[in-house]
Design a protein around this motif. Structure first.
Motif, PDB file in Angstrom:
ATOM      1  N   CYS A 272     -28.505  33.090  25.500  1.00 11.46           N
ATOM      2  CA  CYS A 272     -28.582  32.396  24.214  1.00 11.46           C
ATOM      3  C   CYS A 272     -29.386  33.179  23.180  1.00 11.46           C
ATOM      4  O   CYS A 272     -29.633  32.670  22.084  1.00 11.46           O
ATOM      5  CB  CYS A 272     -29.196  31.007  24.411  1.00 11.46           C
ATOM      6  SG  CYS A 272     -28.187  29.899  25.408  1.00 11.46           S
TER       7      CYS A 272
ATOM      8  N   HIS B 299     -28.551  20.196  15.632  1.00 11.15           N
ATOM      9  CA  HIS B 299     -28.470  19.745  17.016  1.00 11.15           C
ATOM     10  C   HIS B 299     -29.509  18.668  17.322  1.00 11.15           C
ATOM     11  O   HIS B 299     -29.869  18.472  18.480  1.00 11.15           O
ATOM     12  CB  HIS B 299     -28.647  20.934  17.957  1.00 11.15           C
ATOM     13  CG  HIS B 299     -27.515  21.906  17.900  1.00 11.15           C
ATOM     14  ND1 HIS B 299     -26.344  21.737  18.612  1.00 11.15           N
ATOM     15  CD2 HIS B 299     -27.354  23.050  17.192  1.00 11.15           C
ATOM     16  CE1 HIS B 299     -25.523  22.747  18.377  1.00 11.15           C
ATOM     17  NE2 HIS B 299     -26.112  23.544  17.514  1.00 11.15           N
TER      18      HIS B 299
ATOM     19  N   ILE C 117     -23.975  23.122  28.332  1.00 12.42           N
ATOM     20  CA  ILE C 117     -23.661  23.241  26.902  1.00 12.42           C
ATOM     21  C   ILE C 117     -24.248  24.529  26.333  1.00 12.42           C
ATOM     22  O   ILE C 117     -23.603  25.229  25.551  1.00 12.42           O
ATOM     23  CB  ILE C 117     -24.185  22.014  26.132  1.00 12.42           C
ATOM     24  CG1 ILE C 117     -23.453  20.744  26.580  1.00 12.42           C
ATOM     25  CG2 ILE C 117     -24.023  22.206  24.636  1.00 12.42           C
ATOM     26  CD1 ILE C 117     -23.994  19.474  25.961  1.00 12.42           C
ATOM     27  N   SER C 118     -25.466  24.862  26.749  1.00  9.10           N
ATOM     28  CA  SER C 118     -26.107  26.087  26.266  1.00  9.10           C
ATOM     29  C   SER C 118     -25.329  27.322  26.682  1.00  9.10           C
ATOM     30  O   SER C 118     -25.148  28.256  25.892  1.00  9.10           O
ATOM     31  CB  SER C 118     -27.542  26.172  26.803  1.00  9.10           C
ATOM     32  OG  SER C 118     -28.342  25.116  26.310  1.00  9.10           O
TER      33      SER C 118
ATOM     34  N   GLN D 195     -22.131  27.510  27.342  1.00  8.46           N
ATOM     35  CA  GLN D 195     -20.837  27.565  26.668  1.00  8.46           C
ATOM     36  C   GLN D 195     -20.974  27.914  25.186  1.00  8.46           C
ATOM     37  O   GLN D 195     -20.189  28.691  24.647  1.00  8.46           O
ATOM     38  CB  GLN D 195     -20.111  26.221  26.823  1.00  8.46           C
ATOM     39  CG  GLN D 195     -19.641  25.943  28.244  1.00  8.46           C
ATOM     40  CD  GLN D 195     -18.633  26.945  28.734  1.00  8.46           C
ATOM     41  OE1 GLN D 195     -17.724  27.342  28.014  1.00  8.46           O
ATOM     42  NE2 GLN D 195     -18.772  27.392  29.980  1.00  8.46           N
ATOM     43  N   THR D 196     -21.978  27.335  24.526  1.00  2.00           N
ATOM     44  CA  THR D 196     -22.136  27.542  23.082  1.00  2.00           C
ATOM     45  C   THR D 196     -23.058  28.703  22.738  1.00  2.00           C
ATOM     46  O   THR D 196     -23.095  29.147  21.593  1.00  2.00           O
ATOM     47  CB  THR D 196     -22.691  26.266  22.426  1.00  2.00           C
ATOM     48  OG1 THR D 196     -24.003  25.991  22.958  1.00  2.00           O
ATOM     49  CG2 THR D 196     -21.777  25.078  22.707  1.00  2.00           C
ATOM     50  N   ARG D 197     -23.844  29.148  23.740  1.00  2.00           N
ATOM     51  CA  ARG D 197     -24.859  30.174  23.531  1.00  2.00           C
ATOM     52  C   ARG D 197     -25.901  29.738  22.505  1.00  2.00           C
ATOM     53  O   ARG D 197     -26.477  30.575  21.790  1.00  2.00           O
ATOM     54  CB  ARG D 197     -24.225  31.513  23.136  1.00  2.00           C
ATOM     55  CG  ARG D 197     -23.270  32.050  24.192  1.00  2.00           C
ATOM     56  CD  ARG D 197     -22.891  33.487  23.961  1.00  2.00           C
ATOM     57  NE  ARG D 197     -21.972  33.957  24.980  1.00  2.00           N
ATOM     58  CZ  ARG D 197     -21.579  35.218  25.121  1.00  2.00           C
ATOM     59  NH1 ARG D 197     -22.036  36.132  24.289  1.00  2.00           N
ATOM     60  NH2 ARG D 197     -20.742  35.567  26.069  1.00  2.00           N
TER      61      ARG D 197
END
Length: 347
Positions: free
Chosen positions: A337, A141, A225-226, A228-230
């Motif tokens: 997360c 990332h 984004i965090s 949604q993607t965890r």
């Protein structure tokens, strides 16, 4: 000799089963609920013996007596719960009050308020480990950190605002012909020239020096984004900071921004035709309201130039509300997360 305190903050908060952040009203609500539970009239119904109810109520009274003293100086304060003494299986680790010893936690975000079971600040341990793991994993990332970092988006926003300034600023010869500021110009023409010059210039300089416009956008995008993607990727330096949206709201010089609006309303009022239903001295009510609005924003704009005024006060209150909400949302996002020492909170 001072009397030894027989109950710590952590123990008192555990007895009252308080949330991670609580105020005086939440403290009182928790106390009243437990007082009703252990009341002699209700204890038997709740399956609690009289002796056990008396022992529990003694603890509840001691806990409440201790914690309510923290609100004596500021009844509207919000406390971070001291979870250092919490049992790992039940409370895990969580928000600790400031390492400086200050009991009342400010709403300003500081990831060092997140502590591990050994008393190490999250910003020094968990955050570094989590970010290292993110970058080491397949599908790195680093690109996300670059695109949403403090440089790339800021440069992009400055470039966009510079293009806007170039397209509309009346000081440039290419745009001067669109504005009438000659001897036959009206007040509305002059206000239009001032607005076209002031707003693009102000926000270009503001973003260039402060960067809070792009900062608010990148924080929002990274948070979404965090969620949604965890997978949370840190895009800012560690340490204490205020959310970018709060800074964008509160760190504006509202005085100059209000003055063109005041001039616009006055110009509209002067151009409004007489006649119709007269309200004051032959003026219709629309003309009176426009003039009153112009006077209000004119006076408030002058006060705003010195850091005072109605709009500036509203911005401060709104920014404080946004910051409190941001703190809660960030904590929940970190838990979602998995960047939290307690497995209970990782969803």
């Amino acid at each position: 000799m001072a009397r030894k305190q027989d109950m710590t903050q952590s123990e008192a908060e555990k007895i009252l089963d308080l949330p991670e952040r609580y105020d005086k009203r939440a403290l009182r609500k928790s106390f009243m609920a437990l007082a009703q539970k252990y009341h002699p009239d209700n204890a038997a119904t709740n399956g609690i013996s009289p002796d056990e109810a008396q022992r529990k109520m003694t603890q509840v009274n001691k806990a409440y007596a201790l914690l309510k003293t923290y609100f004596e100086d500021n009844a509207e304060a919000t406390l971070h719960r001291d979870m250092m003494g919490g049992e790992e299986g039940r409370y895990g680790v969580g928000v600790h009050f400031s390492p400086t010893g200050q009991k009342v936690g400010k709403t300003q975000v500081d990831d060092s308020l997140f502590w591990d079971k050994d008393g190490n600040p999250r910003s020094a341990v968990a955050e570094k480990n989590a970010n290292d793991a993110v970058d080491a994993a397949p599908g790195t990332h680093r690109l996300r950190r670059f695109l949403l970092g403090p440089v790339f988006l800021r440069v992009a926003f400055v470039a966009l605002l510079a293009l806007l300034w170039w397209a509309v600023s009346p000081v440039l010869p290419a745009n001067a012909g669109r504005f009438n500021v000659g001897v036959d110009a009206s007040l509305l023409d002059y206000v239009g020239w001032l607005a076209a010059f002031l707003y693009p210039t102000y926000f270009l300089v503001y973003e260039l020096l402060a960067g809070h416009i792009s900062g608010s956008v990148r924080e929002a995008i990274n948070g979404l984004i965090s969620l949604q993607t965890r997978v949370h990727v840190n895009i800012r330096p560690s340490g204490s900071y205020t959310s970018e949206l709060t800074s964008l709201i509160q760190k504006q010089w509202y005085g100059p921004l209000e003055l063109p609006l005041a001039g616009f309303l006055v110009a509209l009022a002067l151009s409004y035709p007489l006649g119709g239903d007269a309200l004051v001295a032959g003026w219709p009510w629309q003309k009176v309201l426009l003039m009153a609005g112009g006077a209000f924003f004119g006076i408030d704009g002058l006060l705003g130039c010195f850091g005072s005024g109605f709009v500036t006060g509203i911005a401060r209150s709104l920014g404080n509300a946004v910051e409190k909400r941001y703190v809660t949302m960030r904590m929940n996002m970190l838990k979602r997360c998995g960047q939290w020492a307690s497995a209970k909170h990782a969803r």
